[in-house]
Scaffold this motif. Structure first.
Motif, short mmCIF file in Angstrom:
data_model
loop_
_atom_site.label_atom_id
_atom_site.label_comp_id
_atom_site.label_asym_id
_atom_site.label_seq_id
_atom_site.Cartn_x
_atom_site.Cartn_y
_atom_site.Cartn_z
N GLY A 76 17.65 -18.57 -37.14
CA GLY A 76 17.12 -19.90 -36.90
C GLY A 76 18.11 -21.03 -36.88
N ARG A 77 19.39 -20.74 -36.99
CA ARG A 77 20.40 -21.80 -36.89
C ARG A 77 21.58 -21.29 -36.08
NH1 ARG A 77 23.33 -21.79 -42.90
NH2 ARG A 77 23.15 -19.52 -43.21
N TYR A 78 22.27 -22.23 -35.45
CA TYR A 78 23.48 -21.93 -34.72
C TYR A 78 24.66 -22.14 -35.66
CZ TYR A 78 20.41 -22.34 -30.69
OH TYR A 78 19.38 -22.18 -29.80
N ARG A 79 25.58 -21.18 -35.64
CA ARG A 79 26.74 -21.22 -36.53
C ARG A 79 28.01 -21.23 -35.69
NH1 ARG A 79 25.68 -17.33 -41.66
NH2 ARG A 79 26.76 -19.09 -42.67
N LEU A 80 28.88 -22.17 -35.98
CA LEU A 80 30.12 -22.36 -35.24
C LEU A 80 31.30 -22.31 -36.21
CD1 LEU A 80 31.66 -23.13 -32.60
CD2 LEU A 80 31.32 -25.53 -33.26
N TYR A 81 32.20 -21.37 -35.97
CA TYR A 81 33.44 -21.26 -36.73
C TYR A 81 34.57 -21.68 -35.80
CZ TYR A 81 30.61 -18.45 -39.93
OH TYR A 81 29.65 -18.02 -40.80
N TYR A 82 35.41 -22.60 -36.25
CA TYR A 82 36.45 -23.11 -35.36
C TYR A 82 37.76 -23.30 -36.13
CZ TYR A 82 35.26 -27.70 -37.41
OH TYR A 82 35.02 -28.75 -38.27
N GLU A 83 38.85 -23.15 -35.40
CA GLU A 83 40.18 -23.24 -35.97
C GLU A 83 40.66 -24.69 -35.96
OE1 GLU A 83 44.60 -21.79 -34.64
OE2 GLU A 83 43.04 -20.23 -34.71
N CYS A 84 41.13 -25.15 -37.12
CA CYS A 84 41.70 -26.50 -37.19
C CYS A 84 43.06 -26.43 -37.89
CB CYS A 84 40.75 -27.47 -37.90
SG CYS A 84 40.48 -27.12 -39.65
N ARG A 97 49.60 -21.63 -40.22
CA ARG A 97 48.93 -22.54 -41.16
C ARG A 97 47.51 -22.87 -40.69
NH1 ARG A 97 54.00 -25.33 -41.15
NH2 ARG A 97 53.09 -26.98 -39.86
N ALA A 98 47.00 -22.14 -39.73
CA ALA A 98 45.66 -22.41 -39.21
C ALA A 98 44.61 -22.24 -40.31
CB ALA A 98 45.35 -21.48 -38.04
N MET A 99 43.55 -23.04 -40.21
CA MET A 99 42.42 -22.96 -41.14
C MET A 99 41.13 -22.77 -40.35
SD MET A 99 43.48 -26.05 -43.79
CE MET A 99 43.52 -27.31 -42.51
N LEU A 100 40.17 -22.07 -40.95
CA LEU A 100 38.89 -21.81 -40.29
C LEU A 100 37.84 -22.73 -40.90
CD1 LEU A 100 37.58 -19.98 -38.13
CD2 LEU A 100 36.84 -18.50 -40.01
N ALA A 101 37.25 -23.58 -40.06
CA ALA A 101 36.22 -24.52 -40.49
C ALA A 101 34.86 -24.09 -39.94
CB ALA A 101 36.57 -25.93 -40.03
N TYR A 102 33.81 -24.75 -40.45
CA TYR A 102 32.44 -24.30 -40.15
C TYR A 102 31.54 -25.50 -39.86
CZ TYR A 102 27.74 -22.45 -41.10
OH TYR A 102 26.42 -22.09 -41.02
N ALA A 103 30.69 -25.34 -38.84
CA ALA A 103 29.65 -26.32 -38.54
C ALA A 103 28.38 -25.57 -38.21
CB ALA A 103 30.07 -27.23 -37.38
N GLU A 104 27.23 -26.23 -38.37
CA GLU A 104 25.96 -25.58 -38.07
C GLU A 104 24.99 -26.58 -37.47
OE1 GLU A 104 24.87 -23.99 -41.85
OE2 GLU A 104 23.89 -25.84 -42.52
N SER A 105 23.97 -26.03 -36.78
CA SER A 105 23.00 -26.86 -36.08
C SER A 105 21.68 -26.11 -35.99
CB SER A 105 23.51 -27.19 -34.67
OG SER A 105 22.52 -27.85 -33.90
N THR A 106 20.59 -26.86 -36.03
CA THR A 106 19.27 -26.24 -35.84
C THR A 106 18.83 -26.28 -34.39
OG1 THR A 106 18.20 -28.36 -36.36
CG2 THR A 106 18.54 -26.80 -38.19
#
Length: 478
Positions: A76-84, A97-106
């Motif tokens: 029921g949610r969209y999950r986005l993992y992105y490199e920053c 030195r890359a880091m993995l960040a997270y965002a989500e949306s309904t």
């Protein structure tokens, strides 16, 4: 002999289901043609670009956002993992030195960067970082891809892979998580002494019952002691924790310019069907220093076709913000009914521009947006004017034939049924077929109002397809 397609959706990844016919048939009193396909082509379809950013750099740890990302729908949610990446004063960019960040949306439109609270950045866990720094054991998170593993126990339901390097030696690393937020890095590398410095894509294939992975390959390293050209490599494993050395699978070919690399793979199964796979690789032209996204198709994930030599998502023109190129991330999702969307990363800077201070004088902080196709609309059987073909013999289950199609004004699609010997079945000729015109994701074929095909279930049957100014994207017996 017939293909048993059951009730599986059929898409046009290649010509396999189409009868090749003969220009001069076997036997007969005079030379004639037999079931020759004509007026048709397999046409790659460009997406609609939705330029509204999914995410853009607006947090202190996001000096810039890289193009590597993973997008999927999960309960029921969209999950986005992105490199920053974070660049302090005087820092030079470094993949390690890359880091993995997270965002989500309904809804796939409005995105939130939640406070995850697991990774410490400058003494605080008040951030949306999920894998980096201390959590990743100092290995970074470059080229990370996340996937949900249906075969794993709950505490390892989510997995990720990424690249790292120690003392100039490359490694592929892994991590596991119960929820996609709290990650535990595996101490031992998945692959040692292997340099997959791109977005590595790994997943569990339920049909094979094992993990499959698409990596970067260096053609020269496989054949001599030099780098050569970037390519796509492949491996399978029964255990996520340990992999064999990947082997080269897809390379630039003799029709490409000699300066061509395949930079990423962006592998995904074709949603909603079996026996269809997609790559959205970024092809890198070294002379131009620019990347563009192409489309490749496959029935088994091993033998790949490139149905067009032109990019499906090209770089932009001067001043577009895309002039440096574009990359595809990982994952196809349906945000609006009847559409599938792929995350992409446009670039203002060309590939090597950021290596020079003068190239960074105009910043390129990056963002992610979407490329969107109609459902099954990546490639179509298309008749620009008028065309016809016959399928190979098929056996099916179901009562009706459904088509996903589009016609221009005045165009139409018709279907004729024939037996295995290509004799037209009475009552199901082109003359009997009710013409289909317009735009339909799911249209039932009828012959003088009759849609019932149950009498032919399990019996070899051929379809003759007539298209005029039309595209056929998919067909399915239901």
């Amino acid at each position: 002999m017939a293909y048993n397609i059951g009730n599986r959706k059929q898409v046009f990844v290649d010509w396999q289901l189409i009868e090749p016919g003969y220009g001069v048939r076997w036997g007969g009193e005079r030379p004639t043609s037999w079931e020759m396909p004509h007026g048709l082509r397999l046409a790659v379809q460009p997406p609609r670009i939705d330029p509204q950013p999914l995410v853009q750099p607006d947090r202190p740890w996001e000096s810039f956002i890289n193009v590597y990302c993973t997008l999927f729908e999960d309960e029921g949610r969209y999950r986005l993992y992105y490199e920053c990446h974070y660049l302090g004063e005087g820092d030079e960019p470094s993949d390690l030195r890359a880091m993995l960040a997270y965002a989500e949306s309904t809804d796939g439109v409005n995105w939130v960067k939640p406070r995850v609270g697991t990774v410490s950045f400058q003494g605080s866990t008040d951030n949306n970082l999920v894998y980096a720094l201390d959590v990743s054991l100092g290995r970074g998170a470059h080229g990370a891809t996340v996937f949900k593993d249906p075969s794993a126990p709950p505490e390892q339901r989510y997995k990720l892979v990424h690249m790292g390097a120690v003392g100039g030696t490359g490694y592929v690393y892994g991590a596991v998580s119960p929820d996609g937020l709290r990650w535990t890095a595996l101490k031992q590398p998945l692959i040692s002494n292997y340099f997959s410095d791109t977005q590595t894509v790994v997943g569990f294939d339920p049909q094979k019952g094992r993990y499959v992975g698409y990596f970067r390959g260096w053609r020269g390293m496989e054949e001599a002691n030099w780098w050569g050209r970037r390519s796509i490599a492949y491996a399978e494993s029964e255990r996520f924790e340990s992999w064999p050395r990947p082997r080269i699978l897809v390379t630039p070919d003799v029709h490409d310019n000699p300066d061509t690399d395949i930079y990423t793979n962006s592998y995904t199964p074709w949603p909603g069907t079996e026996g269809a796979h997609l790559l959205f690789p970024a092809f890198y032209q070294r002379a131009l220093d620019v990347t563009e996204v192409h489309l490749m198709t496959s029935r088994d994930g091993l033998r790949w076709e490139r149905p067009s030599r032109q990019p499906v998502i090209p770089a932009g023109g001067p001043g577009s913000g895309w002039e440096g190129g574009v990359y595809a991330g990982c994952g196809l999702v349906s945000i609006r009914p009847g559409e599938w969307s792929l995350p992409i990363g446009p670039k203002k800077h060309s590939h090597n521009q950021g290596l020079f201070a003068e190239g960074r004088s105009v910043p390129d902080r990056g963002y992610l947006c979407l490329a969107t196709w109609r459902e099954d609309g990546f490639i179509a059987l298309e008749a620009p004017t008028e065309g016809q073909c016959t399928t190979a013999p098929l056996t099916f289950s179901g009562r009706e034939l459904h088509l996903n199609l589009w016609t221009r004004f005045g165009g139409e699609v018709k279907v004729e049924l024939a037996d295995e010997a290509c004799q037209t079945i009475p009552g199901h000729s082109f003359e009997d077929c009710d013409p289909i015109s317009g735009d339909y994701l799911d249209h039932t074929v009828s012959w003088r109002g009759n849609t019932d095909l149950s009498a032919w279930v399990g019996k070899p049957l051929r379809l003759r397809l007539y298209l005029r100014r039309a595209r056929l994207y998919a067909m399915q017996f239901v």
